[in-house]
Design an enzyme around this catalytic site. Sequence first.
Site, PDB file in Angstrom:
ATOM      1  N   ASP A 184       1.672  37.664 -35.084  1.00  0.00           N
ATOM      2  CA  ASP A 184       0.964  38.830 -34.552  1.00  0.00           C
ATOM      3  C   ASP A 184       1.256  39.001 -33.063  1.00  0.00           C
ATOM      4  OD1 ASP A 184      -0.299  39.211 -37.008  1.00  0.00           O
ATOM      5  OD2 ASP A 184      -2.065  38.058 -36.424  1.00  0.00           O
ATOM      6  N   ARG A 239       7.423  35.589 -46.516  1.00  0.00           N
ATOM      7  CA  ARG A 239       6.030  36.024 -46.646  1.00  0.00           C
ATOM      8  C   ARG A 239       5.902  37.060 -47.757  1.00  0.00           C
ATOM      9  NH1 ARG A 239       1.699  38.135 -42.165  1.00  0.00           N
ATOM     10  NH2 ARG A 239       0.108  38.770 -43.658  1.00  0.00           N
ATOM     11  N   ARG A 284      -0.650  32.809 -46.413  1.00  0.00           N
ATOM     12  CA  ARG A 284       0.717  33.204 -46.105  1.00  0.00           C
ATOM     13  C   ARG A 284       1.512  32.043 -45.534  1.00  0.00           C
ATOM     14  NH1 ARG A 284      -2.185  36.209 -41.956  1.00  0.00           N
ATOM     15  NH2 ARG A 284      -3.207  37.230 -43.707  1.00  0.00           N
ATOM     16  N   ASP A 340       2.473  34.062 -40.389  1.00  0.00           N
ATOM     17  CA  ASP A 340       1.927  35.308 -39.843  1.00  0.00           C
ATOM     18  C   ASP A 340       2.293  35.301 -38.366  1.00  0.00           C
ATOM     19  OD1 ASP A 340       0.249  37.637 -39.567  1.00  0.00           O
ATOM     20  OD2 ASP A 340      -1.426  36.356 -38.942  1.00  0.00           O
TER      21      ASP A 340
END
Length: 166
Positions: free
Chosen positions: A97, A83, A92, A95
């Site tokens: 999270d 990334r 990207r 990701d």
Amino acid sequence: MGTSAYLALGSNLGDRLEHLRDAVRRLGATDGIDVARSSRIYETEPVGPPQPPYLNAVLEVETTLSPRELLEACQAVEDALGRVRAERWGPRTIDVDVLTYDELTVDEPDLVIPHPRMHERGFVLVPLGELDADAALPGGRRLSTLRISPDVVLGVRPFASPLPVP
Ligand code: X6L
Ligand code: MG
Ligand code: MG
């Protein structure tokens, strides 16, 4: 038993499906993280700046890591998958999270749990709801009591079966 946490995965560059699979493999290979379940994979219209469509999914992980260690593990997977942080909210390869960590609330400058915008994003709510219809949301709310306006889930379409775990 450890902690149950939900992680959101997203990719909109290169071989998106392979990036999601690679993220699951790397998370599962991390000491202190077991990947328990995956939602289905959704293809989703980008939210924010114009960019290619995403593949998104949510994982349930069992972890003995602290919230910050879990965040660092997610960032290590992002780094391993190449990334590059070019523009804010830009496209990207991957990701990862942290959405929730049991019922815990964390409010630190660089780590807020539950994820402060998760309840506004169809690309999180739809896959999360598959795994836990009563998942925790910001402000002590729960997914089952959220009234989701139709525009929030527009542009969230089933794409593929759940990611293989582990
Ligand atoms: C105004 C300004 C309105 C900014 C919305 C929304 C910014 C979401 C960033 C926003 C705004 C984000 C994904 C995505 C992103 C993803 C899909 C973000 C970070 N990540 N769209 N956009 N899936 N479909 O994973 O969530 S950028
Ligand atoms: Mg992120
Ligand atoms: Mg995100």
